[in-house]
Design a protein around this motif. Structure first.
Motif: not given
Length: 193
Positions: A5, A7, A13, A18, A21-22, A26, A39, A41
């Protein structure tokens, strides 16, 4: 199975990519619980731009090797790719430069280049302030075309885009774009990885 994953948005936020992708991760892990997820970032922990490094024990060379191994080990890669100035963020481009490596993810043959990273599924969460998939701004889309080209160059043909575009064109447009993107995500897990 391994899922990587990635980002790249600098908006934290407030990032649409983002959130997408979450939701993708999921959904994929809901339908395939055996996924081991790693993950990265790229905005919080930038990887730095590629440069030739003579010393294989330097921090830059060690990180580059780790990025490449992490990518090669993944069966599925989920990439958050917001459109910045008609292309991908520089932090995502820097990561790509670390994984597109001659002899590892591609090679040149007498017939031309051959991708060596075959068999992976890549899902790109694309967020765009305007509309670039059709209409007068289509010619300015250097994001999706670039990602298809570079991933194809290294042998990846299973590429899907979850697109939320027009998100800066008003609340109603943004809501419809997100609804459409989440509907696409909802059907992803049913597809065999």
């Amino acid at each position: 199975m391994k899922l990587l994953h990635i980002d790249a948005s600098a908006l934290g936020n407030h990032s649409v990519s983002r959130g997408l992708t979450q939701a993708i991760v999921a959904e994929l892990t809901r339908t395939e619980p055996s996924y081991a997820v790693s993950y990265r970032d790229l905005a919080v922990e930038p990887v730095g731009h590629w440069s030739p490094v003579a010393d294989a024990s330097s921090p830059a060379a060690i990180l580059g090797q780790a990025l490449l191994e992490e990518f090669l080990a993944a069966d599925t890669v989920v990439i958050g790719a917001p459109m910045y100035n008609f292309g991908v963020p520089s932090q995502l481009k820097a990561w790509i430069d670390h994984i597109v490596v001659a002899g590892k993810t591609f090679r040149y043959t007498a017939e031309g280049p051959e991708g060596l990273a075959k068999g992976k599924r890549v899902i790109v969460a694309s967020s765009r302030g305007g509309v670039y998939s059709n209409g007068p701004a289509t010619a300015m889309d250097f994001q999706e075309n670039y990602l298809r080209a570079v991933l194809g160059f290294i042998g990846i043909t299973d590429i899907e885009f979850v697109r939320a575009e027009g998100i800066a064109m008003g609340d109603e447009h943004k809501a419809k774009a997100l609804e459409s993107a989440h509907a696409t995500i909802g059907s992803m897990g049913r597809r065999a990885a």
